[in-house]
Design an enzyme around this catalytic site. Structure first.
Site, PDB file in Angstrom:
ATOM      1  N   LYS A   1      27.420   6.601  -3.183  1.00  0.00           N
ATOM      2  CA  LYS A   1      27.478   7.353  -4.448  1.00  0.00           C
ATOM      3  C   LYS A   1      26.112   7.848  -4.910  1.00  0.00           C
ATOM      4  CE  LYS A   1      30.955   7.626  -6.212  1.00  0.00           C
ATOM      5  NZ  LYS A   1      32.047   8.619  -6.011  1.00  0.00           N
TER       6      LYS A   1
ATOM      7  N   ALA B   1      12.012  -0.199   9.449  1.00  0.00           N
ATOM      8  CA  ALA B   1      11.450  -0.501  10.767  1.00  0.00           C
ATOM      9  C   ALA B   1      10.276  -1.452  10.604  1.00  0.00           C
ATOM     10  CB  ALA B   1      10.997   0.787  11.456  1.00  0.00           C
TER      11      ALA B   1
ATOM     12  N   GLU C   1     -12.473   5.467   7.969  1.00  0.00           N
ATOM     13  CA  GLU C   1     -11.033   5.164   8.024  1.00  0.00           C
ATOM     14  C   GLU C   1     -10.175   6.417   8.001  1.00  0.00           C
ATOM     15  OE1 GLU C   1     -12.038   4.773   3.519  1.00  0.00           O
ATOM     16  OE2 GLU C   1     -13.031   4.584   5.469  1.00  0.00           O
TER      17      GLU C   1
ATOM     18  N   HIS D   1     -16.661   7.604   5.153  1.00  0.00           N
ATOM     19  CA  HIS D   1     -15.375   6.904   5.180  1.00  0.00           C
ATOM     20  C   HIS D   1     -14.729   7.085   6.558  1.00  0.00           C
ATOM     21  CE1 HIS D   1     -14.687   5.788   0.890  1.00  0.00           C
ATOM     22  NE2 HIS D   1     -15.581   6.745   0.686  1.00  0.00           N
TER      23      HIS D   1
ATOM     24  N   CYS E   1     -18.995   3.085   2.259  1.00  0.00           N
ATOM     25  CA  CYS E   1     -19.370   3.757   1.003  1.00  0.00           C
ATOM     26  C   CYS E   1     -20.023   2.764   0.036  1.00  0.00           C
ATOM     27  CB  CYS E   1     -18.148   4.453   0.402  1.00  0.00           C
ATOM     28  SG  CYS E   1     -18.566   5.695  -0.843  1.00  0.00           S
ATOM     29  N   LEU E   2     -19.316   2.332  -1.006  1.00  0.00           N
ATOM     30  CA  LEU E   2     -19.875   1.340  -1.917  1.00  0.00           C
ATOM     31  C   LEU E   2     -20.165   0.038  -1.173  1.00  0.00           C
ATOM     32  CD1 LEU E   2     -20.637   0.906  -4.917  1.00  0.00           C
ATOM     33  CD2 LEU E   2     -18.366  -0.068  -5.257  1.00  0.00           C
TER      34      LEU E   2
END
Length: 536
Positions: free
Chosen positions: A190, A242, A509, A507, A381-382
């Site tokens: 529904k 998953a 990542e 960065h 970074c920081l």
């Protein structure tokens, strides 16, 4: 002629529209088509750059310096393409551009309205991303949930866009929830029926319905949804939970989703190559080692704030045959007295980026513990700035060294505001943003990781290592392993008398991929695996 696919969501947010869209993108690219992706966000912020990570998760940065939605990270990781500022826009940015034009008098005294002006501006962004990317297929995710007031202009623009194109040039994929009601021992359709009804009420008929559920979607359920939602049963796809998001493309391919999409778009079924993804999944399932990595931050109550960092650790772990167990540690809870107890047993310590003074001293404590205890360390970074402050205080003899961001009157501001940032008043989009080159010093750990003298990393910051203290830090043993090509900016630092202690102002990542883990993350996790082996 570029084909367009719109992905919408219904019933609730956080269903996984982004993963569904990215998975389809992966499948179509694996068939040899040039694919690009786009996210349309309905909020009125111009971009997420000034939003709290608690509200929006991480801010993803593109090579060309756009601060975008975290779904752009999923897109890049799944289709392995670097996106641009054209890949993400908000309702706020649309209104901002229209109001600027109205103030210039571009509308010649006419009334500026949602229809046609806002919708036309949205369609222009759809056309622009297609033209600039040269893609065969553009997949555009519409943020929010069907029925939200905020997303209506985007849905209307997409409806108009399809009407203006030839049949087969545009299709809609609707992602919706099929919940399992334990008391009734069955899944319920529904919510999906009502969601599709809402979508159809504003003129859009979905071509495919992707059912998100934690239970199996049977053929009977598919047929019921198809009957009530005016689609064929084979156009109802199951997307059950998953164990890894990277399994989703394989699961959708098993239902011939990519083939069905190509049929509706009138495109050929080119041979598909899923071998790289399948090899990654096989390697992931064969990981037998385990390493514990502490991520010391300030937004740890929302893991999405460090989404790309966590994904990059996972990619590197699979490369080394290890499962990386990420421990999110609140930097506010760390000090000199507690750091050893809270970080003891960690095989690696990562201090990610962030803004503001809160938790900064805890990050410094984490860097000190990693340096003194010889635990592998990666600063981002920081995190680099915290490592520099710690080294300055405890090795270079600069008592209370800190960042001018937190103490403008400090005796040793070893991190200071970039000169070009001094007169900046606006917060949004004014930092050092996007990809910048870095010259890596041969013979360093950074060079061993990259294997290249010049690399590019994406940046998002205002403060840099203060050049006034560079020589003193270097004399005390801090290795400046990466600098900007003009020599003005410190990009990377490391310690030579440590198993692996490296920090980057960029960065890394953001550039990690499942099948191509980032070199810094790869060597960091490899060192963490070695540390775990030594501990037994």
């Amino acid at each position: 002629m570029t084909k367009h696919i719109f992905v919408t969501g219904g019933v609730v947010s956080s269903l996984g529209k982004g993963i569904t869209a990215a998975s389809l993108g992966h499948l179509l690219k694996a068939r040899g088509y040039k694919v690009t992706m786009q996210k349309m966000d309905p909020y009125l912020n111009v971009d997420p750059g000034t939003m709290s990570p608690f509200q929006h998760g991480e801010v993803f940065v593109t090579d060309d310096g756009h601060e975008g939605d975290l779904d752009l990270g999923h897109y890049e990781r799944f289709i392995d393409e670097s996106l641009t500022r054209e890949s993400n826009f908000t309702q706020g940015s649309i209104y901002q551009s229209l109001i600027a034009r109205e103030r210039r008098g571009d509308f010649l005294g006419g009334t500026v309205q949602v229809i046609p002006h806002v919708t036309e501006a949205i369609k222009e962004r759809l056309r622009r991303v297609a033209e600039q990317s040269g893609a065969d297929i553009v997949i555009s995710e519409i943020g929010g949930t069907i029925g939200d007031i905020e997303s209506q202009p985007f849905i209307e623009a997409a409806r108009q866009f399809k009407k203006e194109k030839k049949p087969g040039d545009v299709l809609f994929v609707h992602v919706t929830l099929v919940p399992y009601i334990a008391a009734a021992h069955e899944v319920k359709t529904k919510p999906t029926q009502h969601s599709v009804k809402e979508l159809r009420s504003i003129g859009v008929q979905p071509d495919f319905i992707v059912c998100r559920s934690d239970h199996e979607i049977s053929d009977t359920v598919r047929e019921k949804i198809a009957l009530f939602c005016d689609v064929a049963p084979e156009e109802v796809l199951a997307c059950t939970d998953a164990s890894s998001i990277y399994e989703v493309p394989v699961n959708l391919h098993a239902q011939r989703f990519d083939e069905k999409v190509l049929d509706l778009l009138g495109l050929a079924h080119r041979e598909i190559d899923l071998a790289p993804l399948q090899a990654f999944l096989a390697a992931s399932n064969q990981c037998r080692k385990r390493v514990d990595v502490a991520v010391v931050g300030k937004y740890v109550s929302l893991p999405d704030a460090y989404l790309s960092v966590i994904e990059a650790l996972g990619h590197a772990g699979v490369h080394h045959g290890a499962h990386v167990e990420v421990h999110l540690v609140d930097g506010e809870t760390l000090d000199a007295a507690s750091v050893a107890e809270k970080l003891e047993g960690m095989d690696g310590i990562l201090v990610p980026g962030g803004f503001g003074k809160r938790a900064f001293e805890g990050k410094i404590a984490a860097a000190q513990y990693a340096r003194e205890s010889k635990v592998p360390f990666l600063g981002i970074c920081l995190g680099l700035q915290a490592a520099v402050c710690e080294f300055a205080r405890n090795v270079a003899g600069m008592a209370n060294a800190t960042s001018a961001e937190f103490d403008p009157e400090a005796d040793y501001p070893v991190v200071d505001l970039m000169p070009e940032q001094e007169d900046v008043q606006d917060k949004g989009g004014t930092m050092r943003l996007g990809a910048y080159p870095c010259r890596v010093e041969p013979g360093t750990k950074a060079f061993a990781a990259y294997g290249s003298e010049v690399v590019y990393e994406r940046h998002r910051h205002r403060f840099e290592v203060n050049n006034a203290f560079r020589d003193k830090l270097a004399e005390a043993g801090l290795v400046i392993s990466g600098i900007s090509p003009n020599g003005r900016l410190v990009e990377m630092i490391e310690l030579s008398d440590h198993p692996w202690f490296v920090a980057s102002q960029g960065h890394p990542e953001f550039k990690s991929r499942p099948t191509r883990p980032h070199p810094l993350f790869c060597d960091f996790v490899g060192s963490a695996v070695a540390h775990a082996d030594e501990r037994g």
